[in-house]
Scaffold this motif. Structure first.
Motif, PDB file in Angstrom:
ATOM      1  N   ILE A 161       0.943  -1.055   0.003  1.00 49.01           N
ATOM      2  CA  ILE A 161      -0.022   0.098   0.363  1.00 49.01           C
ATOM      3  C   ILE A 161       1.068   1.664   0.075  1.00 49.01           C
ATOM      4  O   ILE A 161       1.818   1.514   1.030  1.00 49.01           O
ATOM      5  N   LEU A 162       0.245   1.744  -0.604  1.00 45.60           N
ATOM      6  CA  LEU A 162       0.898   3.584  -0.849  1.00 45.60           C
ATOM      7  C   LEU A 162       0.856   3.991   0.958  1.00 45.60           C
ATOM      8  O   LEU A 162      -0.302   4.457   1.283  1.00 45.60           O
ATOM      9  N   THR A 163       1.628   4.972   1.374  1.00 45.25           N
ATOM     10  CA  THR A 163       1.886   5.625   2.464  1.00 45.25           C
ATOM     11  C   THR A 163       2.127   6.920   2.248  1.00 45.25           C
ATOM     12  O   THR A 163       1.531   7.262   0.876  1.00 45.25           O
ATOM     13  N   LEU A 164       1.825   8.077   2.305  1.00 45.65           N
ATOM     14  CA  LEU A 164       1.538   9.627   2.429  1.00 45.65           C
ATOM     15  C   LEU A 164       2.981   9.594   2.002  1.00 45.65           C
ATOM     16  O   LEU A 164       2.385  10.307   0.634  1.00 45.65           O
ATOM     17  N   ALA A 165       3.945   9.827   1.700  1.00 47.01           N
ATOM     18  CA  ALA A 165       4.615   9.731   1.134  1.00 47.01           C
ATOM     19  C   ALA A 165       4.990   9.488  -0.130  1.00 47.01           C
ATOM     20  O   ALA A 165       4.971   9.789  -1.019  1.00 47.01           O
ATOM     21  N   GLY A 166       4.505   7.834  -0.691  1.00 47.62           N
ATOM     22  CA  GLY A 166       4.286   6.938  -1.419  1.00 47.62           C
ATOM     23  C   GLY A 166       3.919   7.784  -1.932  1.00 47.62           C
ATOM     24  O   GLY A 166       3.398   7.820  -3.812  1.00 47.62           O
ATOM     25  N   GLY A 167       2.245   8.385  -1.692  1.00 49.39           N
ATOM     26  CA  GLY A 167       1.434   8.968  -2.663  1.00 49.39           C
ATOM     27  C   GLY A 167       1.481   9.895  -3.000  1.00 49.39           C
ATOM     28  O   GLY A 167       1.264  10.398  -4.581  1.00 49.39           O
ATOM     29  N   ALA A 168       2.549  11.331  -2.524  1.00 50.44           N
ATOM     30  CA  ALA A 168       2.856  12.278  -3.465  1.00 50.44           C
ATOM     31  C   ALA A 168       3.842  11.865  -4.109  1.00 50.44           C
ATOM     32  O   ALA A 168       3.710  12.462  -5.141  1.00 50.44           O
ATOM     33  N   GLU A 169       4.755  10.756  -4.238  1.00 53.97           N
ATOM     34  CA  GLU A 169       5.714  10.736  -4.892  1.00 53.97           C
ATOM     35  C   GLU A 169       4.907   9.784  -6.773  1.00 53.97           C
ATOM     36  O   GLU A 169       4.782  10.300  -7.406  1.00 53.97           O
ATOM     37  N   ALA A 170       4.196   9.273  -6.417  1.00 52.76           N
ATOM     38  CA  ALA A 170       3.613   8.791  -6.717  1.00 52.76           C
ATOM     39  C   ALA A 170       2.828   9.595  -7.520  1.00 52.76           C
ATOM     40  O   ALA A 170       2.751   9.261  -9.392  1.00 52.76           O
ATOM     41  N   ALA A 171       2.128  10.639  -7.534  1.00 48.98           N
ATOM     42  CA  ALA A 171       1.011  11.370  -7.423  1.00 48.98           C
ATOM     43  C   ALA A 171       2.017  12.392  -8.859  1.00 48.98           C
ATOM     44  O   ALA A 171       1.974  12.811  -9.869  1.00 48.98           O
ATOM     45  N   ARG A 172       3.334  12.069  -8.330  1.00 49.72           N
ATOM     46  CA  ARG A 172       4.590  13.195  -8.641  1.00 49.72           C
ATOM     47  C   ARG A 172       4.588  12.556 -10.560  1.00 49.72           C
ATOM     48  O   ARG A 172       4.390  12.845 -11.409  1.00 49.72           O
ATOM     49  N   ILE A 173       4.824  11.101 -10.670  1.00 46.16           N
ATOM     50  CA  ILE A 173       5.088   9.960 -11.459  1.00 46.16           C
ATOM     51  C   ILE A 173       3.460  10.719 -12.851  1.00 46.16           C
ATOM     52  O   ILE A 173       3.608  10.830 -13.709  1.00 46.16           O
ATOM     53  N   ILE A 174       2.471  10.176 -11.805  1.00 46.79           N
ATOM     54  CA  ILE A 174       1.393  10.230 -13.009  1.00 46.79           C
ATOM     55  C   ILE A 174       1.110  11.358 -13.298  1.00 46.79           C
ATOM     56  O   ILE A 174       0.455  11.315 -14.599  1.00 46.79           O
ATOM     57  N   ARG A 175       1.425  12.655 -12.539  1.00 50.14           N
ATOM     58  CA  ARG A 175       1.538  14.175 -13.141  1.00 50.14           C
ATOM     59  C   ARG A 175       1.937  14.503 -14.485  1.00 50.14           C
ATOM     60  O   ARG A 175       1.448  14.360 -15.414  1.00 50.14           O
ATOM     61  N   SER A 176       3.495  13.751 -14.114  1.00 50.72           N
ATOM     62  CA  SER A 176       4.155  13.483 -15.496  1.00 50.72           C
ATOM     63  C   SER A 176       3.632  13.124 -16.381  1.00 50.72           C
ATOM     64  O   SER A 176       4.117  13.602 -17.836  1.00 50.72           O
ATOM     65  N   HIS A 177       4.066  11.692 -15.971  1.00 47.77           N
ATOM     66  CA  HIS A 177       2.727  11.739 -17.115  1.00 47.77           C
ATOM     67  C   HIS A 177       1.650  11.632 -18.215  1.00 47.77           C
ATOM     68  O   HIS A 177       1.636  11.659 -19.366  1.00 47.77           O
ATOM     69  N   ARG A 178       0.694  12.100 -17.760  1.00 46.86           N
ATOM     70  CA  ARG A 178      -0.622  12.856 -18.141  1.00 46.86           C
ATOM     71  C   ARG A 178       0.574  13.800 -18.469  1.00 46.86           C
ATOM     72  O   ARG A 178      -0.723  14.576 -19.316  1.00 46.86           O
ATOM     73  N   LEU A 179       0.765  14.996 -18.259  1.00 42.28           N
ATOM     74  CA  LEU A 179       0.852  16.405 -18.864  1.00 42.28           C
ATOM     75  C   LEU A 179       1.456  16.175 -19.997  1.00 42.28           C
ATOM     76  O   LEU A 179       1.597  17.105 -21.160  1.00 42.28           O
ATOM     77  N   TRP A 180       2.741  14.943 -19.644  1.00 37.16           N
ATOM     78  CA  TRP A 180       3.306  14.628 -21.253  1.00 37.16           C
ATOM     79  C   TRP A 180       2.446  13.927 -22.560  1.00 37.16           C
ATOM     80  O   TRP A 180       2.864  14.274 -23.221  1.00 37.16           O
ATOM     81  N   GLU A 181       1.411  13.548 -21.755  1.00 38.29           N
ATOM     82  CA  GLU A 181       0.228  13.339 -22.741  1.00 38.29           C
ATOM     83  C   GLU A 181      -0.995  14.061 -23.319  1.00 38.29           C
ATOM     84  O   GLU A 181      -0.766  14.336 -24.605  1.00 38.29           O
ATOM     85  N   ALA A 182      -0.691  15.128 -22.444  1.00 34.38           N
ATOM     86  CA  ALA A 182      -1.061  16.033 -22.880  1.00 34.38           C
ATOM     87  C   ALA A 182      -0.967  17.298 -24.001  1.00 34.38           C
ATOM     88  O   ALA A 182      -1.015  17.986 -24.840  1.00 34.38           O
ATOM     89  N   PHE A 183       0.922  17.254 -23.634  1.00 32.73           N
ATOM     90  CA  PHE A 183       1.549  17.910 -24.355  1.00 32.73           C
ATOM     91  C   PHE A 183       1.619  17.218 -25.495  1.00 32.73           C
ATOM     92  O   PHE A 183       1.926  17.529 -26.745  1.00 32.73           O
ATOM     93  N   LEU A 184       1.923  16.102 -25.816  1.00 32.27           N
ATOM     94  CA  LEU A 184       1.824  15.175 -27.211  1.00 32.27           C
ATOM     95  C   LEU A 184       1.248  15.248 -28.299  1.00 32.27           C
ATOM     96  O   LEU A 184       1.115  14.941 -29.065  1.00 32.27           O
ATOM     97  N   CYS A 185      -0.376  15.149 -26.977  1.00 34.73           N
ATOM     98  CA  CYS A 185      -1.711  15.113 -27.990  1.00 34.73           C
ATOM     99  C   CYS A 185      -1.943  16.592 -28.764  1.00 34.73           C
ATOM    100  O   CYS A 185      -2.223  16.929 -29.388  1.00 34.73           O
ATOM    101  N   GLU A 186      -1.680  17.840 -27.631  1.00 39.24           N
ATOM    102  CA  GLU A 186      -2.039  19.243 -28.394  1.00 39.24           C
ATOM    103  C   GLU A 186      -0.386  19.944 -28.732  1.00 39.24           C
ATOM    104  O   GLU A 186      -1.427  19.847 -30.102  1.00 39.24           O
ATOM    105  N   ARG A 187      -0.040  19.767 -28.756  1.00 37.07           N
ATOM    106  CA  ARG A 187       1.393  20.552 -29.000  1.00 37.07           C
ATOM    107  C   ARG A 187       2.047  20.076 -30.029  1.00 37.07           C
ATOM    108  O   ARG A 187       1.954  20.347 -31.334  1.00 37.07           O
ATOM    109  N   LEU A 188       2.108  18.163 -30.331  1.00 35.88           N
ATOM    110  CA  LEU A 188       2.864  17.629 -31.381  1.00 35.88           C
ATOM    111  C   LEU A 188       1.474  16.971 -32.187  1.00 35.88           C
ATOM    112  O   LEU A 188       2.226  16.208 -32.876  1.00 35.88           O
ATOM    113  N   LYS A 189      -0.122  17.120 -31.519  1.00 37.17           N
ATOM    114  CA  LYS A 189      -0.691  16.804 -32.711  1.00 37.17           C
ATOM    115  C   LYS A 189      -0.774  14.862 -32.550  1.00 37.17           C
ATOM    116  O   LYS A 189      -1.115  14.705 -33.686  1.00 37.17           O
TER     117      LYS A 189
END
Lengths: 430, 442
Positions: free
Chosen positions: A358-386
Motif C-alpha cells: 500500500i502507498l504511504t503518504l510520502a509514497g502517494g505524493a511521489e506516485a502522484a508526481r509520476i502520474i502527473r508527469s505522465h499525464r502532462l506529457w500525454e497532454a503535451f504530445l496530444c495538444e502540441r505535437l498533435k
C-alpha cells in the motif's frame, strides 16, 4: 646505492628508469593523436617499417650514430605511409591489407639485413623487437660536462621536440584531429599536419628503438593515449594525462621487471595493457563497471516508479469506480521487481499489508508526481505535437521517468488550466 | 652448390617433409587469408600471431619440454583470448578497433617477451632454442613430426573451407543477406576467426610470430589482382602461399643463420609486386595501357568531330589556317593535336599529305557518327532531363565516346516517342563558336 627491500635497485638502474620514463612520455604525446585519428595500426606499421632504414644506416656507416639512422628511418617511415595509401587508392587493395603488405615486407627486409649484417657486428635480431633498455646506462655520452646515457639524451631531445610542436600547433592539430574537412576549408593543410604527425611518430620510433624495440614502442604510442581517452573528454586534459600514465607505466614496469628479473620493455608493455584494462573496467564515465552500475540503478529507479504508478492507478480506479484500468504487460516476476519493492519499503514509500503493498503518504505524493508527469506529457504530445490519442501512452510511459523538476514546472505552466489528460483522466495536482 | 642440388632434387627425406609442411602451411594460410582480407580482418591475424607468444611460453612452463602440440595448443588458447579481448574492447568501450588491436597485440606480446626471457634466463632452459625460433621462424629446428602435424592441420583447415565454401562466400560478400535468410552470422564469423587463429598458430614454427601476417595477407592480396571469382582467388592465393613457404623454408635451410620468416615474406612480396604489375585486367600495366588506348581514341574522335563542325560552319574553307582553328576548338596541346592528326591520316580518315586537313569519305562517315551521338545525347538531355541547351555540351562531350550502340537505338526510339525524328546528323541545339576554348562555359 638505493635498495628497496625486495627490489635490487642501483644507481645505473636510476638512469635506466629515467630513460624509460622519457621514452614513454615522448611516445605518449604523438600517440594520443594517432588514437584519436584511428591510426594506431599505422603507428604499428611505421614502427615496423623503419627497420630497413635503420639497418641500412647501421650497415653503411658501421656505427649506431643517431643522424644516419634517423634519416634512414624517416625515409622508410614516410615511404610506408605513402606506398600503403598509394596501394589502397590506385591498385585497389583494401586499406588494412595494403598496410599489412607494406609493413610486413619492409620489416622482413629489415630483419634480413640485420641478420646478414649481424655476422660482422654483434647484434641480436631479437633485440629489434624488444630492445635493450637494460644496457642504456652503459652507453654514455658527455653533454655539458655531465655523463649521461646516450639514449636518454636522444629521447629527451625528441620529448622536448614533440611537446613543443604539440603546444605550438595545438589549434591546428586539434582541428585536424576532429574535423579535417573544416581544417582544410579554413586553410590549414590537413595533409601537412597528417604527414607531420607521421614524421613525429617515425622520429620517436627511431629514438625509442634501441630502448624498447619496434613492437613495444607501439604499446607506448597507443596504450596511454587510449587509456586517457577513456578517462576524459577534453583534449587538453587527455594529452597530459597520457603523459602521466606513460610515466607511471614506465616506473612500475621497470620495478616489476627488476623484481621478476626479466625484460624491462616487455614488462612496460604488460603494465600499459593492465592500465588500459583497469581504465576500461573502472573509468568513471566510460568504464564497463560504472556503466553497468548506472544502468542497473536506472532500471531499478524505473521499476520503483512503475510500481508506485501502478499502485496509484489501482487506488484511483477503485476510488473512481472505473473497472477499466490499463493492465501493465504481465511478465513473470523479475528479481528487479522484488528489489524495487524492498527499496520502496526501506524508503518509507510503501507498506506491505495483508492485501499486498500500500502507498504511504510520502509514497502517494511521489506516485502522484509520476502520474502527473505522465499525464502532462500525454497532454503535451496530444495538444502540441498533435499525436493521436492512442499513440501517447507508450512514449509517456518511458518519458515519465526522465522528466526533471524544471520540465515539470514548465509543463504545468503550459497546461495550467488543464485538469484532464487526453484520455479524460484527472491530472493530479499537488 | 651441392646443398642446393640436394635441396632441389629433394634427396633428403627430412627436407622433403619440411618442405611439404611449408607448402601445406602456405596453402592453408593463403586460402584462409583470402577471407581475412575480404572481411577486412587482415590486422586481426597480426594480433593473433603476436598474442600467441605467451601461449607458447605458458605451454612450455606447463609441459616442461619442447612439445609442438603443446605449443600449438597454448598459442591457440591465447590467440582465442586475444580475439575475445579485442571484440570485447570494441563493443564495450569507446575505444575503436585499431587501438584495440594495437593494445592487445602489444600487451600480449610484451607478456610473451617477459615470459620467454624468464625461461631463457633459467639455467635449466636448455630448450631455449625452441622458444627463440618462434620469433622469426626456423626451418632447421623443425623435425619431421612437427612438419607432419603442421601439414595435416593445414590440410584439414583447407578442407573445412572447401566444405563450407558457400557459407563463407556469403559471409564475405553479403553478411546482411546471410543474416536475413537465417544463417548464424555471429557464429560463422567467430568460426572464421578461429580458423585464422589456427592457421596463424601452425605457421609460427616456420614463419615466426612477427611475420605470420605476411603469409596471411600477401598471397591473398596478390591473388586478387588475377581474378574476380572467389574460387579462382582461393586457388591462386593457395599456390602463391605454398610457393612462398617452400622458397622461404628452402633458403633458410640452405643459408646459415637466416630465419625462414623474412625470406617467406619477401618471396610473397615479390610475387605480389609481380601480380600488381602484370595481372591481365587489374594489373597496373594493363590498366595503364587501357587508359592510354582510351585517351588516344577520345582524342581521335574529338578531332573528327571538330573537323566536321568546322566544315559545317564555314563553307568548305580549306585554308592552311585549319590547324590554327582546330587548336582553338578545345583545350588540347599542340602535340596531342598533331599526334591525333597523324594517327587519323594513318587510319585513312584524313586525306594524306601534309597540306590541308580534309576528311576522307570514311573519315566523314566516322565523324558524322560521332557528331550524331553527341547531338542525340544533347537532344535527350534537353527534352527528357530539361537541361538548358547551353548546359548540355560538356556532358555530351564526355559521354559520346562511350555510348554503346544499343543505347543509341533506345535513344532514337525515345525521341521518336516524343514525336521527334531527328535528321541523320541533327543540327546543334546550341551555338558552336570556333573559339570554344575560351567560350562561356570556360
Amino acid at each position: 646505492m638505493y635498495s628497496l627491500a625486495i627490489i635490487p635497485f642501483s644507481s645505473s638502474d636510476a638512469w635506466v628508469m629515467a630513460t624509460a620514463v622519457v621514452c614513454a612520455v615522448a611516445c605518449a604525446i604523438p600517440g594520443c593523436f594517432l588514437v584519436l585519428r584511428r591510426m594506431s595500426m599505422l603507428g604499428d606499421a611505421i614502427s615496423h617499417a623503419v627497420l630497413p632504414g635503420l639497418a641500412m644506416a647501421f650497415l653503411i656507416t658501421g656505427t649506431r650514430d643517431l643522424w644516419p639512422m634517423l634519416i634512414g628511418a624517416a625515409a622508410f617511415g614516410l615511404l610506408t605511409a605513402v606506398v600503403s595509401s598509394w596501394l589502397s587508392r590506385h591498385a585497389r587493395v583494401p586499406e588494412d591489407a595494403s598496410m599489412g603488405v607494406v609493413f610486413s615486407s619492409f620489416f622482413a627486409l629489415g630483419v634480413l639485413l640485420i641478420t646478414l649484417g649481424a655476422r660482422s657486428v654483434d647484434l641480436d635480431p631479437g633485440c629489434v623487437l624488444y630492445g635493450l633498455l637494460e644496457a642504456a646506462a652503459l652507453d654514455t655520452t658527455t653533454v655539458l660536462g655531465f655523463v649521461l646515457p646516450r639514449a636518454l639524451v636522444a629521447l629527451s631531445v625528441v620529448l622536448v621536440l614533440n611537446a613543443t610542436l604539440t603546444v605550438v600547433f595545438w589549434k591546428e592539430i586539434k582541428l585536424v584531429c576532429f574535423d579535417p574537412a573544416l581544417a582544410t576549408a579554413m586553410g590549414i593543410s590537413a595533409g601537412l599536419v597528417h604527414y607531420g604527425l607521421m614524421g613525429a611518430v617515425a622520429t620517436t620510433t627511431v629514438a625509442s628503438f634501441e630502448s624498447v624495440g619496434s613492437i613495444l614502442v607501439v604499446a607506448m604510442l597507443v596504450a596511454p593515449g587510449a587509456t586517457a581517452h577513456l578517462l576524459t573528454d577534453r583534449l587538453a586534459r587527455m594529452v597530459p594525462l597520457a603523459a602521466i600514465l606513460a610515466a607511471v607505466c614506465a616506473v612500475v614496469g621497470h620495478l616489476l621487471a627488476l623484481y621478476f628479473d626479466t625484460n624491462i620493455a616487455g614488462m612496460m608493455s604488460v603494465v600499459a595493457g593492465a592500465q588500459f584494462a583497469l581504465a576500461a573496467l573502472l573509468a568513471p564515465r566510460y568504464g564497463i563497471i560504472p556503466s553497468a552500475v548506472r544502468r542497473l540503478s536506472l532500471s531499478l529507479k524505473i521499476e520503483r516508479e512503475d510500481l508506485l504508478g501502478d499502485l496509484f492507478r489501482a487506488s484511483e480506479a477503485a476510488r473512481l469506480g472505473s473497472i477499466k484500468a490499463r493492465a501493465r504487460h504481465v511478465l513473470p516476476p523479475h528479481w528487479r521487481a522484488s528489489v524495487a519493492r524492498h527499496q520502496l519499503r526501506v524508503r518509507g514509500l510503501i507498506e506491505v499489508g495483508p492485501g499486498g503493498p500500500i502507498l504511504t503518504l510520502a509514497g502517494g505524493a511521489e506516485a502522484a508526481r509520476i502520474i502527473r508527469s505522465h499525464r502532462l506529457w500525454e497532454a503535451f504530445l496530444c495538444e502540441r505535437l498533435k499525436l493521436a490519442m492512442d499513440h501517447v501512452h507508450d512514449p509517456s510511459e518511458r518519458m515519465e521517468h526522465h522528466i526533471t523538476p524544471e520540465m515539470e514546472h514548465a509543463l504545468r505552466k503550459e497546461f495550467a488550466r488543464t485538469q484532464q489528460d487526453p484520455q479524460g483522466k484527472p491530472i493530479p495536482q499537488g | 652448390m651441392d646443398d642446393l642440388l640436394r635441396l632441389i632434387t629433394l634427396q633428403d627425406s627430412n627436407t622433403r617433409t619440411v618442405l611439404f609442411g611449408a607448402a601445406a602451411l602456405g596453402l592453408s594460410a593463403g586460402v584462409v587469408g583470402c577471407f581475412a582480407v575480404l572481411r577486412r580482418r587482415a590486422l586481426l591475424g597480426d594480433a593473433v600471431a603476436h598474442s600467441a607468444l605467451p601461449g607458447v611460453c605458458a605451454a612450455f612452463l606447463v609441459v616442461g619440454d619442447r612439445s609442438m602440440p603443446a605449443f600449438l595448443l597454448g598459442a591457440l588458447v591465447f590467440g582465442a583470448i586475444a580475439v575475445v579481448c579485442i571484440s570485447a574492447i570494441q563493443s564495450a568501450t569507446r575505444v575503436k578497433a585499431d587501438a584495440a588491436i594495437a593494445i592487445v597485440l602489444t600487451a600480449f606480446f610484451g607478456l610473451g617477451i617477459v615470459m620467454s626471457q624468464r625461461i631463457m634466463a633459467d639455467p635449466g632452459g636448455g630448450n631455449r632454442a625452441g622458444l627463440d625460433s618462434f620469433l622469426f621462424g626456423k626451418a632447421a629446428s623443425m623435425v619431421r613430426a612437427d612438419a607432419m602435424l603442421i601439414a595435416s592441420v593445414g590440410l584439414v583447415v583447407v578442407l573445412i573451407v572447401l566444405a563450407f565454401f558457400k557459407e563463407l562466400k556469403l559471409l564475405a560478400f553479403d553478411r546482411t543477406f546471410a543474416a536475413g535468410i537465417g544463417r548464424p552470422v555471429g557464429a560463422m564469423d567467430l568460426a572464421l576467426m578461429l580458423l585464422i587463429c589456427v592457421v596463424t598458430v601452425i605457421g609460427l614454427p616456420a614463419v615466426g610470430v612477427v611475420l605470420m601476417v605476411a603469409l596471411l595477407v600477401i598471397p591473398a592480396a596478390a591473388a586478387r589482382f588475377w581474378t574476380e571469382s572467389l574460387s579462382v582467388m582461393l586457388i591462386i592465393a593457395g599456390v602463391v602461399g605454398a610457393a612462398s613457404g617452400v622458397v622461404g623454408t628452402g633458403v633458410s635451410a640452405l643459408a646459415e643463420g637466416v630465419s625462414a620468416g623474412p625470406v617467406i615474406a619477401l618471396a610473397a612480396a615479390a610475387m605480389f609486386t609481380l601480380s600488381m604489375l602484370a595481372a591481365p585486367r587489374r594489373g597496373l600495366i594493363a590498366s595503364w595501357h587501357r587508359a592510354r588506348t582510351l585517351r588516344r581514341r577520345i582524342l581521335l574522335e574529338n578531332l573528327l568531330r571538330a573537323l566536321y563542325e568546322l566544315d559545317e560552319a564555314a563553307a568548305m574553307s580549306q585554308s592552311n589556317g585549319r590547324e590554327g582553328e582546330l587548336a582553338l576548338k578545345r583545350s588540347w596541346t599542340a602535340s596531342q593535336l598533331s599526334g591525333a592528326i597523324a594517327r587519323a591520316r594513318r587510319l585513312g580518315l584524313i586525306e594524306p599529305g601534309s597540306g590541308t586537313i580534309t576528311l576522307t569519305a570514311s573519315g566523314a562517315a566516322a565523324a558524322a557518327g560521332i557528331v550524331r551521338r553527341h547531338r542525340l545525347w544533347e537532344l535527350f538531355l534537353i527534352e527528357q532531363a530539361a537541361i538548358a541547351p547551353d548546359h548540355v555540351d560538356r556532358d555530351a562531350d564526355a559521354i559520346e565516346h562511350v555510348l554503346p550502340p544499343e543505347l543509341l537505338t533506345q535513344l532514337e526510339a525515345r525521341l521518336a516517342e516524343l514525336g521527334r525524328h531527328p535528321k541523320p546528323v541533327p543540327p546543334s541545339p546550341h551555338a558552336i563558336s570556333p573559339f570554344d576554348k575560351a567560350g562561356a562555359l570556360g
